[in-house]
Design a protein around this motif. Structure first.
Motif, PDB file in Angstrom:
ATOM      1  N   SER A  79       0.817  -1.216   0.000  1.00 10.86           N
ATOM      2  CA  SER A  79       0.000   0.000   0.000  1.00 10.86           C
ATOM      3  C   SER A  79       0.850   1.265   0.000  1.00 10.86           C
ATOM      4  O   SER A  79       0.451   2.288  -0.560  1.00 10.86           O
ATOM      5  CB  SER A  79      -0.940   0.005   1.203  1.00 10.86           C
ATOM      6  OG  SER A  79      -0.200  -0.060   2.428  1.00 10.86           O
TER       7      SER A  79
ATOM      8  N   GLN B  10       2.155   0.930   9.394  1.00 15.39           N
ATOM      9  CA  GLN B  10       1.208  -0.128   9.041  1.00 15.39           C
ATOM     10  C   GLN B  10       1.041  -0.199   7.530  1.00 15.39           C
ATOM     11  O   GLN B  10       0.770   0.804   6.877  1.00 15.39           O
ATOM     12  CB  GLN B  10      -0.140   0.114   9.710  1.00 15.39           C
ATOM     13  CG  GLN B  10      -1.118  -1.037   9.537  1.00 15.39           C
ATOM     14  CD  GLN B  10      -2.432  -0.784  10.244  1.00 15.39           C
ATOM     15  OE1 GLN B  10      -2.983   0.305  10.150  1.00 15.39           O
ATOM     16  NE2 GLN B  10      -2.925  -1.763  10.961  1.00 15.39           N
TER      17      GLN B  10
ATOM     18  N   ASN C  24      -0.625  -2.478   4.115  1.00 16.49           N
ATOM     19  CA  ASN C  24      -1.389  -3.557   3.500  1.00 16.49           C
ATOM     20  C   ASN C  24      -0.512  -4.117   2.390  1.00 16.49           C
ATOM     21  O   ASN C  24      -0.062  -3.354   1.515  1.00 16.49           O
ATOM     22  CB  ASN C  24      -2.706  -3.033   2.927  1.00 16.49           C
ATOM     23  CG  ASN C  24      -3.635  -2.508   4.008  1.00 16.49           C
ATOM     24  OD1 ASN C  24      -3.802  -3.121   5.050  1.00 16.49           O
ATOM     25  ND2 ASN C  24      -4.219  -1.354   3.764  1.00 16.49           N
TER      26      ASN C  24
ATOM     27  N   GLU D  26      -3.408 -11.600   1.352  1.00 22.17           N
ATOM     28  CA  GLU D  26      -3.354 -10.197   1.753  1.00 22.17           C
ATOM     29  C   GLU D  26      -3.132 -10.106   3.254  1.00 22.17           C
ATOM     30  O   GLU D  26      -3.764 -10.814   4.024  1.00 22.17           O
ATOM     31  CB  GLU D  26      -4.644  -9.470   1.367  1.00 22.17           C
ATOM     32  CG  GLU D  26      -4.885  -9.406  -0.126  1.00 22.17           C
ATOM     33  CD  GLU D  26      -6.184  -8.698  -0.474  1.00 22.17           C
ATOM     34  OE1 GLU D  26      -6.350  -8.293  -1.623  1.00 22.17           O
ATOM     35  OE2 GLU D  26      -7.044  -8.556   0.444  1.00 22.17           O
ATOM     36  N   ARG D  27      -2.245  -9.204   3.659  1.00 23.07           N
ATOM     37  CA  ARG D  27      -1.934  -9.035   5.073  1.00 23.07           C
ATOM     38  C   ARG D  27      -1.896  -7.551   5.431  1.00 23.07           C
ATOM     39  O   ARG D  27      -1.617  -6.705   4.578  1.00 23.07           O
ATOM     40  CB  ARG D  27      -0.577  -9.666   5.407  1.00 23.07           C
ATOM     41  CG  ARG D  27      -0.586 -11.176   5.386  1.00 23.07           C
ATOM     42  CD  ARG D  27      -1.255 -11.725   6.636  1.00 23.07           C
ATOM     43  NE  ARG D  27      -1.715 -13.079   6.477  1.00 23.07           N
ATOM     44  CZ  ARG D  27      -0.953 -14.173   6.650  1.00 23.07           C
ATOM     45  NH1 ARG D  27       0.315 -14.027   6.952  1.00 23.07           N
ATOM     46  NH2 ARG D  27      -1.463 -15.358   6.499  1.00 23.07           N
ATOM     47  N   GLN D  28      -2.140  -7.264   6.705  1.00 24.64           N
ATOM     48  CA  GLN D  28      -2.002  -5.910   7.244  1.00 24.64           C
ATOM     49  C   GLN D  28      -1.072  -6.017   8.451  1.00 24.64           C
ATOM     50  O   GLN D  28      -1.445  -6.553   9.487  1.00 24.64           O
ATOM     51  CB  GLN D  28      -3.357  -5.345   7.656  1.00 24.64           C
ATOM     52  CG  GLN D  28      -3.307  -3.873   8.067  1.00 24.64           C
ATOM     53  CD  GLN D  28      -4.684  -3.328   8.404  1.00 24.64           C
ATOM     54  OE1 GLN D  28      -5.218  -3.613   9.475  1.00 24.64           O
ATOM     55  NE2 GLN D  28      -5.255  -2.545   7.509  1.00 24.64           N
ATOM     56  N   GLU D  29       0.139  -5.501   8.296  1.00 26.60           N
ATOM     57  CA  GLU D  29       1.155  -5.644   9.333  1.00 26.60           C
ATOM     58  C   GLU D  29       1.967  -4.356   9.443  1.00 26.60           C
ATOM     59  O   GLU D  29       1.832  -3.449   8.620  1.00 26.60           O
ATOM     60  CB  GLU D  29       2.077  -6.830   9.025  1.00 26.60           C
ATOM     61  CG  GLU D  29       1.358  -8.170   9.017  1.00 26.60           C
ATOM     62  CD  GLU D  29       2.282  -9.315   8.636  1.00 26.60           C
ATOM     63  OE1 GLU D  29       2.525 -10.180   9.468  1.00 26.60           O
ATOM     64  OE2 GLU D  29       2.771  -9.313   7.482  1.00 26.60           O
TER      65      GLU D  29
END
Length: 287
Positions: free
Chosen positions: A208, A219, A221, A237-240
């Motif tokens: 992102s 953070q 995406n 898909e990950r959000q880290e």
């Protein structure tokens, strides 16, 4: 001058600490010290709350008088001025010896320094509230009128105030234990998956944004793909959170750990930015 390498000597000393009597004694000392510092802070908090309680009981909006609430003004000042820096020092030493005793620099065994300090604050507030705070001169009556609900609430602050702090302390301890238990469970699951699952190279297909160098962590995406055992390409898909120094880059290789018996199970798909066989490198990157 010495004939022994100081760095090697420190390494040997640190290696001797895990599970040792020396580390256990030092940890016990710093545990007790952290609780006592919490008591000192609790005395200061109890004195301040007692002052506000006395003002409310007398119907005063402001005053320059320090009321007799069981704690002299000098002890209140000392509790704040000395207690706060001591709390930071106590926490640092407690954490240091906790890690040395356990041999694990990544986690605390038992409870955290914050819980110990809160326990000390609770003890101080119970003693101050129930023993030292004086009773009003006219119990249940002020200016020939019976106390209303607000005045009774202020009066019983001596009980519900310490009770709230005690409840918060218990919740903090239980919350910490739950977090550690879940972390240990995830670690065990990762270790099992590392031994029985599959680790293959994947590709970062989307991010992102790029982490800001001004922020400690950003953070993101992000999406990566990998081939399963049947030759199907799967996208995840990950959000880290990542740092500016270590973050996914579109087109870069990542290493994906998954369960070949259940390749679509997202809870059993983990990614590392490096070709690592350490389960810790496949954990979710949080704050």
């Amino acid at each position: 001058m010495t004939t022994i390498d100081p760095a090697h000597e420190r390494q040997l000393r640190e290696a001797s600490y895990p599970g040792s009597t020396t580390a256990a004694v030092r940890l016990g000392i710093h545990t007790a010290f952290t609780v006592l510092v919490g008591v000192l802070l609790g005395i200061a908090v109890g004195a301040l709350v007692g002052q506000l309680r006395a003002m409310a009981m007398l119907g005063l909006n402001e005053t320059s008088e320090w009321f007799d609430n069981g704690v002299p003004l000098w002890l209140f000042v000392v509790g704040l001025v000395v207690g706060i820096p001591l709390m930071f020092a106590a926490a640092v030493n407690y954490n240091s010896w906790n890690h040395r005793y356990s041999g694990n620099p990544d986690r605390i065994i038992g409870v955290t320094a914050a819980v110990l300090a809160m326990a000390g604050v609770s003890v101080a507030l119970w003693i101050i509230g129930m023993v030292l705070w004086p009773e009003p001169e006219t119990f249940g009556v002020r200016d020939r009128s019976e106390w209303d609900g607000a005045e009774w609430t202020v009066y019983w602050m001596k009980a519900w105030g310490p009770a709230l702090v005690t409840a918060a302390t218990v919740l903090m301890a239980l919350g910490g234990a739950t977090v550690r238990r879940n972390r240990d469970r995830r670690r065990a699951e990762l270790e099992h998956l590392m031994a029985t699952g599959r680790r293959v190279p994947g590709v970062v297909t989307e991010i992102s944004r790029t982490p800001s160098p001004e922020a400690s962590k950003t953070q993101l995406n992000w999406t990566f793909s990998f081939p399963d055992d049947e030759g199907n390409t799967r996208w995840v898909e990950r959000q880290e959170f990542f740092t500016a120094e270590s973050h996914p880059v579109v087109g870069a290789t990542v290493w994906v750990l998954f369960d070949p018996a259940d390749p679509g199970n997202l809870s059993r798909i983990h990614a590392s930015l490096t070709d690592s066989d350490d389960p810790a490198d496949y954990t979710t990157r949080g704050m």
